[in-house]
Design a protein around this motif. Structure first.
Motif, PDB file in Angstrom:
ATOM      1  N   GLU A   1      32.798  46.166  46.261  1.00 46.79           N
ATOM      2  CA  GLU A   1      32.843  47.353  47.120  1.00 46.79           C
ATOM      3  C   GLU A   1      31.672  48.291  46.877  1.00 46.79           C
ATOM      4  N   SER A   2      30.955  48.091  45.775  1.00 40.53           N
ATOM      5  CA  SER A   2      29.845  48.981  45.447  1.00 40.53           C
ATOM      6  C   SER A   2      28.709  48.783  46.433  1.00 40.53           C
ATOM      7  N   ALA A   3      28.216  49.886  47.012  1.00 40.58           N
ATOM      8  CA  ALA A   3      27.137  49.791  47.995  1.00 40.58           C
ATOM      9  C   ALA A   3      25.877  49.208  47.379  1.00 40.58           C
ATOM     10  N   ALA A   4      25.678  49.471  46.078  1.00 41.62           N
ATOM     11  CA  ALA A   4      24.470  48.984  45.414  1.00 41.62           C
ATOM     12  C   ALA A   4      24.522  47.489  45.141  1.00 41.62           C
ATOM     13  N   TRP A   5      25.735  46.909  45.169  1.00 38.55           N
ATOM     14  CA  TRP A   5      25.883  45.489  44.825  1.00 38.55           C
ATOM     15  C   TRP A   5      26.776  44.824  45.869  1.00 38.55           C
ATOM     16  N   ALA A   6      26.344  44.887  47.110  1.00 41.52           N
ATOM     17  CA  ALA A   6      27.196  44.441  48.215  1.00 41.52           C
ATOM     18  C   ALA A   6      27.511  42.960  48.150  1.00 41.52           C
ATOM     19  N   ASP A   7      26.662  42.168  47.468  1.00 37.33           N
ATOM     20  CA  ASP A   7      26.954  40.737  47.411  1.00 37.33           C
ATOM     21  C   ASP A   7      28.143  40.447  46.515  1.00 37.33           C
ATOM     22  N   GLY A   8      28.485  41.369  45.605  1.00 31.58           N
ATOM     23  CA  GLY A   8      29.688  41.229  44.804  1.00 31.58           C
ATOM     24  C   GLY A   8      29.710  40.043  43.883  1.00 31.58           C
ATOM     25  N   ASP A   9      28.564  39.576  43.436  1.00 26.74           N
ATOM     26  CA  ASP A   9      28.551  38.350  42.655  1.00 26.74           C
ATOM     27  C   ASP A   9      28.001  38.534  41.248  1.00 26.74           C
ATOM     28  N   ARG A  10      27.929  39.757  40.738  1.00 28.01           N
ATOM     29  CA  ARG A  10      27.283  39.922  39.436  1.00 28.01           C
ATOM     30  C   ARG A  10      28.222  39.641  38.272  1.00 28.01           C
ATOM     31  N   ILE A  11      29.540  39.690  38.459  1.00 30.56           N
ATOM     32  CA  ILE A  11      30.502  39.359  37.410  1.00 30.56           C
ATOM     33  C   ILE A  11      30.907  37.901  37.565  1.00 30.56           C
ATOM     34  N   ARG A  12      30.713  37.106  36.519  1.00 35.41           N
ATOM     35  CA  ARG A  12      30.962  35.666  36.623  1.00 35.41           C
ATOM     36  C   ARG A  12      32.191  35.193  35.866  1.00 35.41           C
ATOM     37  N   ALA A  13      32.748  36.033  34.996  1.00 35.11           N
ATOM     38  CA  ALA A  13      33.921  35.643  34.216  1.00 35.11           C
ATOM     39  C   ALA A  13      34.569  36.895  33.653  1.00 35.11           C
ATOM     40  N   VAL A  14      35.898  36.862  33.509  1.00 31.23           N
ATOM     41  CA  VAL A  14      36.639  38.026  33.013  1.00 31.23           C
ATOM     42  C   VAL A  14      37.696  37.556  32.017  1.00 31.23           C
ATOM     43  N   VAL A  15      37.725  38.187  30.838  1.00 24.11           N
ATOM     44  CA  VAL A  15      38.779  37.965  29.851  1.00 24.11           C
ATOM     45  C   VAL A  15      39.614  39.234  29.777  1.00 24.11           C
ATOM     46  N   ASP A  16      40.896  39.104  30.063  1.00 28.75           N
ATOM     47  CA  ASP A  16      41.833  40.235  30.093  1.00 28.75           C
ATOM     48  C   ASP A  16      42.977  39.907  29.143  1.00 28.75           C
ATOM     49  N   LEU A  17      43.096  40.657  28.053  1.00 26.90           N
ATOM     50  CA  LEU A  17      44.190  40.475  27.100  1.00 26.90           C
ATOM     51  C   LEU A  17      45.142  41.662  27.197  1.00 26.90           C
ATOM     52  N   SER A  18      46.342  41.409  27.682  1.00 23.69           N
ATOM     53  CA  SER A  18      47.417  42.411  27.744  1.00 23.69           C
ATOM     54  C   SER A  18      47.098  43.598  28.637  1.00 23.69           C
ATOM     55  N   GLY A  19      46.256  43.426  29.638  1.00 26.76           N
ATOM     56  CA  GLY A  19      45.917  44.540  30.498  1.00 26.76           C
ATOM     57  C   GLY A  19      47.053  44.924  31.433  1.00 26.76           C
ATOM     58  N   PRO A  20      47.440  46.202  31.519  1.00 24.26           N
ATOM     59  CA  PRO A  20      48.396  46.622  32.550  1.00 24.26           C
ATOM     60  C   PRO A  20      47.769  46.418  33.933  1.00 24.26           C
TER      61      PRO A  20
END
Length: 345
Positions: A213-232
């Protein structure tokens, strides 16, 4: 909603049916679920890191808590010949990239740098510190495995309620993608992942589901992997039901959301990652203990939503009460590293 015990039994049955129970494979096999037990030792805390340099307290904004540490892999050093970038970008309403967004999009994206992971600490959005022994150890551990690791602080509630912490996490990620940062720390911008525990898990999940959703990064592809431990992942009234979080944690959530009650709190939906998943969301590794204070169903329902949008997920249910990075015994640490290597190679 089923009890935690019944949920665990159902998970065990499903895993047995797929032949995955007890699997300790170091390479994630795509989309999968596992149920594991954990040793009561945070593995990264048990190690020494003599070859890991930590560049401490680098500003990414002007506020005191807008600081980060960079943990560097062995035998590497920052490129001090790089032209320094501005260390803060002005008021929160300014361009979060410090005016470099257009230049970043035009610069060639190198393919020979190193993978990087941005690490976000927990603490119920109200406390915590990148320099605590546990998070410093996780930062050093990831660096020892070859990842340039950026370990951030961010503004905290109730002084700075939502979306301040999320804005800071996004600003820190913008800092990672500045050309001078990429050059200084030899980072490949096509291999950047996120890692967060507890409140930090919520923040990295929110980054992952909203970055497009960021106007500066409209392609939305800069995050390639996410590790979430116990996130609400659901901060709405759903979390206040009998199988939800405790009354004391509900109060912490409301302080973070800046609301007096859940009934009149638009921020609750806005701060819930499950409400924002798209087909562009990066692959996830989700770890959650079966009997911890953030109910297991939060991650189960989030994983289901990710899969409804065809997002690859590795979901690991850890038997017991270990919360967040307390899940990181040796086997779990190796699972996380294997996931990051697989997705950031």
């Amino acid at each position: 909603m089923r009890s935690g015990r019944h949920t665990l039994l159902a998970l065990l049955a499903a895993v047995v049916a797929t032949g995955a129970l007890g699997s300790c494979s170091s390479t994630p096999a795509g989309d999968r679920d596992d149920v594991v037990t954990a040793d009561p030792v945070i593995y990264p805390l048990s190690l020494r890191y003599p070859g890991i340099e930590v560049v401490a307290d680098v500003p990414y904004g002007r506020e005191p808590l807008q600081r980060l540490d960079v943990c560097l892999p062995p035998d590497s050093a920052p490129d001090t010949t790089a032209t320094p970038a501005p260390t803060w970008s002005g008021a929160a309403t300014d361009d979060p990239t410090g005016g470099t967004a257009a230049r970043d999009r035009q610069d060639p994206r190198p393919g020979d740098g190193r993978p990087a992971v941005m690490l976000v600490h927990g603490g119920s959005w109200s406390h915590g510190d990148k320099a605590t022994a546990a998070y410093r150890a996780v930062c050093q551990y990831l660096a020892s495995e070859g990842f340039v690791t950026v370990n951030i602080d961010y503004r905290l509630a109730p002084t700075d309620p939502f979306p301040a912490g999320l804005d800071d996490a996004r600003r820190a990620l913008d800092w990672v993608f500045r050309p001078t940062t990429l050059q200084t720390y030899d980072i490949d911008p096509d291999r950047v992942g996120l890692f967060g525990g507890s409140a930090g898990g919520n923040l990295v999940a929110m980054l992952a589901v909203t970055d497009h959703e960021s106007a500066a990064w409209a392609d939305g592809d800069r995050i390639r992997a996410v590790v979430d431990l116990s996130g609400p992942t659901d901060l709405t009234t759903r979390s206040t039901e009998p199988d939800g979080v405790s009354a004391s944690f509900q109060r912490k959530q409301l302080l973070y959301l800046g609301c007096r009650s859940y009934e009149d709190c638009p921020a609750a939906q806005a701060a819930s990652p499950g409400a924002h998943v798209t087909h562009d969301t990066a692959p996830f590794f989700v770890g959650h203990s079966t009997d911890e204070f953030i109910p297991l169903w939060e991650s189960q329902e989030f994983v289901a939503t990710l899969r409804e949008h065809d997002v690859p997920v590795t979901f690991v249910a850890v038997e017991g009460t270990a919360h967040s990075i307390a899940q990181l015994d040796r086997a779990m640490s190796e699972r996380v590293v294997a996931f990051l290597r697989d997705r950031l190679r």
